[in-house]
Write an enzyme that holds these catalytic residues in place. Sequence first.
Site, PDB file in Angstrom:
ATOM      1  N   CYS A   1      13.155  -4.547-109.236  1.00 47.29           N
ATOM      2  CA  CYS A   1      12.485  -5.480-110.145  1.00 47.29           C
ATOM      3  C   CYS A   1      11.017  -5.651-109.809  1.00 47.29           C
ATOM      4  O   CYS A   1      10.221  -6.044-110.664  1.00 47.29           O
ATOM      5  CB  CYS A   1      13.204  -6.818-110.172  1.00 47.29           C
TER       6      CYS A   1
ATOM      7  N   GLU B   1      16.551 -14.977-111.124  1.00 50.15           N
ATOM      8  CA  GLU B   1      15.575 -14.005-110.620  1.00 50.15           C
ATOM      9  C   GLU B   1      15.627 -12.811-111.552  1.00 50.15           C
ATOM     10  O   GLU B   1      16.639 -12.116-111.621  1.00 50.15           O
ATOM     11  CB  GLU B   1      15.900 -13.608-109.178  1.00 50.15           C
TER      12      GLU B   1
END
Length: 491
Positions: A282, A248
């Site tokens: 993110c 990720e």
Amino acid sequence: MANLTGNVYIDGLWLPGHGAPFESVQPVTGETVWDGNAASLEDVDAAVREARKAFLAWRRKSLAERQAVIEAFGELLEANKEELAHQIGLETGKPLWESRTEVAAMMGKIPISVKAYNERTGHTESDVAGGHAVLRHRPHGVVAVFGPYNFPGHLPNGHIVPALLAGNTVVFKPSELTPGVAELTVRLWEKAGLPDGVINLVQGGSDTGKCLARHSLIDGLFFTGSSTVGHLLHEQFGGQPEKILALEMGGNNPLIVQNVSDLDGAVHHALQSAFLSAGQRCTCARRLLVPKGKKGDEFLARLVEVAARITVAEFDADPQPFMGSVISAEAANQLLKAQAAMLEKGATSLLEMKQLKPDTGLLSPGIVDATGIELEDQEFFGPLLTVYRYKGFDEALELANNTRYGLSAGILSDDRKLYNRLVEEVRAGIVNWNRPLTGASSAAPFGGVGASGNHRPSAYYAADYCAWPMASLEAGKSELPDSLAPGLNFD
């Protein structure tokens, strides 16, 4: 809870690491908040081997037994939430109000993981001709978990909880910038009654991480962090299809503005998208796409006006600020260099990002207009927002997809048809409408496409990469079928 020792945790024992000494530093005061030695090659090897020894006994426990230990960990999170939130704020610089929400997310992950395990990787049976079809799921074995610094409790927890629930054992390598949060968390696992060797903690930087990633006895690696490191791990795991790799990574995330009636509502969501956690999520908006013309001008003017009033201060300031510091003074300096490079290429500063205190991670929000400027497709992990003006929605969609990443995207608009087009045409794993990009649900998958991941979304879908399926056809005895295949004769 015990004071931080700076040790690693292997097979139920807290031991000094045998690698190089290192420390974590409070990003504003420069105070040392944790110090110890990194795990050496021998320490990492011992951690993996002890996790391997502990695997069979842990996987043989019933789901209810594993769940009971994990729920005991959740109760300890509740009992120690203020101490853990303080450590998160101390090491990361994020305000206490936000650190508390992180600990709450850690607690919330447990019931969600149990539900996801049962729904996605549980045990099912059905009748088929001549017997039963049975679907079971089995743990991989020893998995390495690499944690990031921006959510040092919640994000590794999002791998560890479902991994343990499925019956895996874990070797945890946290960010070298937040080792104290990791130590506190693992101490809670120990106190919860997790058997020795089921979770092991190896502290350290890239050398420790490389030792763990290349160890022959790990069965998988779960990583949350930068695209650069994630791609290196992907290359390293090439040719090893027997190992599960879940990545990720970040994004150069677009947020489109078009046809908004509530100006302040849209500005609020844009600010939350860009500057929450000092821009260190993110999913944060990195590129704001605003229409050319009067409406776009009004939106930007209000955005800059409100952004200039955002409060920035130390994590424990009273009253609490909206933004704390970025992770380090070094990170702040890199962001300031990135802003300067944009301006050198012809971009225009709408709101200058400034270092509010020398040699610290305290930065004010920055907004740069880069319309018509060719900039590198890069994630700048901090409070720096780039604006691009567009003529029509087709151009906005083209700009949104003009990135190798594909983590998050969104639109602020009263027009549902525009959102429908975005959902249809954008390449991103998380797509929001009139909500901040920083809002994501643990009850949904979390991940991206392109350079943002390797098609192993986490959150609710973490259960998928924590176990593998075993499909069986079963009957109580072997029986000759009523009809035989051509060419077979039992007479």
